[in-house]
Design a protein around this motif. Sequence first.
Motif, PDB file in Angstrom:
ATOM      1  N   UNK A  14       0.837  -1.196   0.000  1.00 23.11           N
ATOM      2  CA  UNK A  14       0.000   0.000   0.000  1.00 23.11           C
ATOM      3  C   UNK A  14       0.873   1.247   0.000  1.00 23.11           C
ATOM      4  N   UNK A  15       0.577   2.153  -0.938  1.00 22.43           N
ATOM      5  CA  UNK A  15       1.288   3.423  -1.041  1.00 22.43           C
ATOM      6  C   UNK A  15       0.249   4.543  -0.881  1.00 22.43           C
ATOM      7  N   UNK A  16       0.463   5.402   0.111  1.00 22.36           N
ATOM      8  CA  UNK A  16      -0.524   6.420   0.448  1.00 22.36           C
ATOM      9  C   UNK A  16       0.088   7.806   0.365  1.00 22.36           C
ATOM     10  N   UNK A  17      -0.652   8.746  -0.227  1.00 25.83           N
ATOM     11  CA  UNK A  17      -0.309  10.163  -0.189  1.00 25.83           C
ATOM     12  C   UNK A  17      -1.395  10.861   0.614  1.00 25.83           C
ATOM     13  N   UNK A  18      -0.999  11.654   1.589  1.00 31.45           N
ATOM     14  CA  UNK A  18      -1.957  12.378   2.413  1.00 31.45           C
ATOM     15  C   UNK A  18      -1.887  13.869   2.143  1.00 31.45           C
ATOM     16  N   UNK A  19      -3.050  14.456   1.888  1.00 33.29           N
ATOM     17  CA  UNK A  19      -3.147  15.900   1.704  1.00 33.29           C
ATOM     18  C   UNK A  19      -3.806  16.558   2.909  1.00 33.29           C
ATOM     19  N   UNK A  20      -3.819  15.836   4.045  1.00 35.26           N
ATOM     20  CA  UNK A  20      -4.452  16.306   5.277  1.00 35.26           C
ATOM     21  C   UNK A  20      -3.453  16.123   6.422  1.00 35.26           C
ATOM     22  N   UNK A  21      -2.936  17.204   7.014  1.00 35.79           N
ATOM     23  CA  UNK A  21      -1.892  17.075   8.041  1.00 35.79           C
ATOM     24  C   UNK A  21      -2.221  16.133   9.184  1.00 35.79           C
ATOM     25  N   UNK A  22      -3.439  16.177   9.715  1.00 32.11           N
ATOM     26  CA  UNK A  22      -3.749  15.297  10.843  1.00 32.11           C
ATOM     27  C   UNK A  22      -3.780  13.829  10.423  1.00 32.11           C
ATOM     28  N   UNK A  23      -4.234  13.560   9.192  1.00 33.06           N
ATOM     29  CA  UNK A  23      -4.237  12.176   8.715  1.00 33.06           C
ATOM     30  C   UNK A  23      -2.818  11.721   8.381  1.00 33.06           C
ATOM     31  N   UNK A  24      -1.997  12.645   7.943  1.00 28.07           N
ATOM     32  CA  UNK A  24      -0.586  12.320   7.714  1.00 28.07           C
ATOM     33  C   UNK A  24       0.036  11.783   8.994  1.00 28.07           C
ATOM     34  N   UNK A  25      -0.198  12.491  10.089  1.00 32.48           N
ATOM     35  CA  UNK A  25       0.351  12.050  11.373  1.00 32.48           C
ATOM     36  C   UNK A  25      -0.224  10.705  11.786  1.00 32.48           C
ATOM     37  N   UNK A  26      -1.531  10.534  11.620  1.00 32.86           N
ATOM     38  CA  UNK A  26      -2.181   9.292  12.027  1.00 32.86           C
ATOM     39  C   UNK A  26      -1.609   8.088  11.287  1.00 32.86           C
ATOM     40  N   UNK A  27      -1.425   8.228   9.983  1.00 32.93           N
ATOM     41  CA  UNK A  27      -0.900   7.112   9.181  1.00 32.93           C
ATOM     42  C   UNK A  27       0.578   6.889   9.471  1.00 32.93           C
ATOM     43  N   UNK A  28       1.343   7.973   9.579  1.00 33.39           N
ATOM     44  CA  UNK A  28       2.787   7.850   9.764  1.00 33.39           C
ATOM     45  C   UNK A  28       3.148   7.141  11.065  1.00 33.39           C
ATOM     46  N   UNK A  29       2.421   7.439  12.156  1.00 34.41           N
ATOM     47  CA  UNK A  29       2.775   6.821  13.436  1.00 34.41           C
ATOM     48  C   UNK A  29       2.162   5.443  13.600  1.00 34.41           C
ATOM     49  N   UNK A  30       1.154   5.117  12.793  1.00 34.56           N
ATOM     50  CA  UNK A  30       0.469   3.827  12.936  1.00 34.56           C
ATOM     51  C   UNK A  30       1.002   2.779  11.960  1.00 34.56           C
TER      52      UNK A  30
END
Length: 240
Positions: free
Chosen positions: A1-17
């Motif tokens: 899975x390759x994800x690009x996030x354009x939402x800062x809070x979701x970026x953090x959620x995905x990056x730490x999880x």
Amino acid sequence: MRVVSLVPSLTEAVAVTLPGVLVGATDWCTHPADLDVARVGGSKYPDLDRVRALRPDMVLLNVEENRREDADALVAAGVPVRVTYPRTVDEALTELADLLTALGAAQEPPWLRAARAAWADPPRLHPVRTAVVPVWRRPWVVLGADTFAGDVLRRLGVTNRYAGHAERYPRPDLAELRGHDPDLVVLPDEPYRFTATDGPEAFPGTPCALLSGRHLTWYGPSLAEAPAVLAAQLARTVTA
């Protein structure tokens, strides 16, 4: 899975999880501090060529933070998108759980369980205070009806004077704001960076609570600490 996030809070959620899943994020994605992924411009005006070049399996967007035309352009290019739109804390917790599951998380991360516990019985101001909540000035823009940040404040014992407004982000003039005679004015440091010298001077005689915008408006790992952080900031204002 390759994800690009354009939402800062979701970026953090995905990056730490799910370390390794995130391959791209906006220039405004500042958490976690050591985030090392390709940058694709801003939330409102991302570089869609850069996004597509990362070959994402999914791009994360939000109704308020991103433009519909960018979502439509990605879909037209065959790029799967997932659009979030939480307007309450409960909706945010549910959307986060569903998103992380969709991205491959085997179970809820500790920070999400901690957020559920923190918001099950958050600290509250007593008595309840009424407030106006500017999120921008020049022109003044305030929280209106049906907003995530409004629900956060409601749970902490702050009643938004504009919660019953027909618009989600009304644009009253300063005379109207002052005329509501609130118990306090809530001034977050994002999206507009209100400070002790930029904002309170417009409301002489009314206590002004300077709040962490990240804890007021982000829905991600910061949700776990948001009740304590915001309650402490509010308490300092009403007891000063």
